[in-house]
Design an enzyme around this catalytic site. Sequence first.
Site, mmCIF file in Angstrom:
data_model
loop_
_atom_site.group_PDB
_atom_site.id
_atom_site.type_symbol
_atom_site.label_atom_id
_atom_site.label_comp_id
_atom_site.label_asym_id
_atom_site.label_seq_id
_atom_site.Cartn_x
_atom_site.Cartn_y
_atom_site.Cartn_z
ATOM 1 N N ARG A 180 8.890 -23.197 110.047
ATOM 2 C CA ARG A 180 8.074 -22.096 109.500
ATOM 3 C C ARG A 180 8.096 -22.154 107.967
ATOM 4 O O ARG A 180 9.127 -22.382 107.351
ATOM 5 C CB ARG A 180 8.640 -20.771 109.993
ATOM 6 C CG ARG A 180 7.944 -19.509 109.445
ATOM 7 C CD ARG A 180 8.747 -18.866 108.354
ATOM 8 N NE ARG A 180 8.116 -17.648 107.844
ATOM 9 C CZ ARG A 180 8.516 -17.022 106.736
ATOM 10 N NH1 ARG A 180 9.537 -17.483 106.044
ATOM 11 N NH2 ARG A 180 7.899 -15.950 106.319
ATOM 12 N N VAL A 181 6.940 -21.966 107.369
ATOM 13 C CA VAL A 181 6.847 -21.942 105.909
ATOM 14 C C VAL A 181 6.309 -20.583 105.491
ATOM 15 O O VAL A 181 5.269 -20.143 105.980
ATOM 16 C CB VAL A 181 5.891 -23.056 105.402
ATOM 17 C CG1 VAL A 181 5.831 -23.037 103.880
ATOM 18 C CG2 VAL A 181 6.356 -24.418 105.895
ATOM 19 N N THR B 119 8.199 -11.438 96.846
ATOM 20 C CA THR B 119 9.200 -11.359 97.904
ATOM 21 C C THR B 119 8.709 -10.368 98.946
ATOM 22 O O THR B 119 7.923 -9.473 98.635
ATOM 23 C CB THR B 119 10.587 -10.940 97.345
ATOM 24 O OG1 THR B 119 11.432 -10.588 98.456
ATOM 25 C CG2 THR B 119 10.514 -9.763 96.391
ATOM 26 N N GLY B 120 9.170 -10.543 100.173
ATOM 27 C CA GLY B 120 8.727 -9.651 101.245
ATOM 28 C C GLY B 120 8.317 -10.479 102.446
ATOM 29 O O GLY B 120 8.756 -11.622 102.606
ATOM 30 N N THR C 164 14.717 -13.290 99.339
ATOM 31 C CA THR C 164 14.317 -14.428 98.520
ATOM 32 C C THR C 164 14.924 -14.193 97.153
ATOM 33 O O THR C 164 15.299 -13.066 96.840
ATOM 34 C CB THR C 164 12.777 -14.457 98.422
ATOM 35 O OG1 THR C 164 12.261 -14.808 99.698
ATOM 36 C CG2 THR C 164 12.249 -15.446 97.423
HETATM 37 N N1 ASP Z 1 8.997 -14.104 101.353
HETATM 38 C C1 ASP Z 1 10.119 -14.735 101.991
HETATM 39 C C2 ASP Z 1 9.634 -15.504 103.167
HETATM 40 O O1 ASP Z 1 8.763 -15.040 103.865
HETATM 41 C C3 ASP Z 1 11.158 -13.783 102.408
HETATM 42 C C4 ASP Z 1 11.470 -12.668 101.436
HETATM 43 O O2 ASP Z 1 11.007 -12.673 100.311
HETATM 44 O O3 ASP Z 1 12.196 -11.744 101.776
HETATM 45 O O4 ASP Z 1 10.153 -16.569 103.450
#
Ligand code: ASP
Length: 306
Positions: A197-198, A220-221, A169
């Site tokens: 998907r959200v 993020t994650g 992200t």
């Molecule tokens: N959090 C983001 C999502 O689940 C992905 C990410 O931050 O790596 O869409």
Amino acid sequence: MKTYTIVLHGGAVTMDPAKMTPDLEAAIRQGLQEALQVGWEILHRGGSAVEAVEAAVCSMENNEHFNAGRGSSLNKQGEVEMDASIMDGRTLRAGAVNSVRYVKNPVSLARAVMERCEHVHISDEGAVEFALQHGLTMEAVHYFETEKARKEWLEIIQDEEKQPQEHDTVGAVALDQDGNLAVATSTGGIEGQLKGRVGDSPIIGGGSYAANEACAVSCTGDGEVILRGALAHEVYALVKYRGLSAPEACREAVQLRDEDLKGDKGFIAIDKDGNVAVESNTNIMRCAYRIGEQEPFVTVWREELK
Ligand code: ASP
């Protein structure tokens, strides 16, 4: 001159360090540096935190080395679907979009929703129609799809067991010279995710939150984990009600109910006093920050943060 600060992330993820080739690392560092400069210049000349976070996120959306805008991951059907949000800590106004296609800069669409729409959050076709009505720049699907994303998608559909599916992200938080905080977050989501998907990124309180009296935070994650913990709002609440600084609040939020909320978690935040936080439980944390006229800091490795 009052202090102004910008912090960015380009995604936190646990990944085999060998996959971070020197060329890729250099490209990501350069992309972070460019986005930081764009946002920092706005703050430096007295522009608003909202303007700075939008511009910094646009820069990363336009850069194919980040999973947002051009370079987004592909869903199970092999399509790009993008999510973004923005929040103004001065007014608590917010805008968010999910599952959008064709819109070059989803974060600018989120800002248009925040400023020109009676709703906070609109999705897929409705969001694209809103973008067309408000003159946002549109691109054909091929613009968003990179060779790398297509290759990774092919690997996933050929091997359903492939784990972990990658995710990234981009996000930015800023404190401007007037003491206003703002956040923006944008993503292409998780590789091979189900259509529709959200994740957390477009959810106000999930992946983004900003309020002048406390902090601005972008997550993020693993989106499902962050959503279940309402982790952006958790950081805000720890700052507001427990009086923690942004770094203390992010450290607590990473560990919140760790048994139940297992997964990759990363945060960037700035509190009202200008304290900067970058925290994650991953080995990769692509991030950058610059406080006033101090030297910029850029890294892709979490261990470099210590
Ligand atoms: N959090 C983001 C999502 O689940 C992905 C990410 O931050 O790596 O869409």
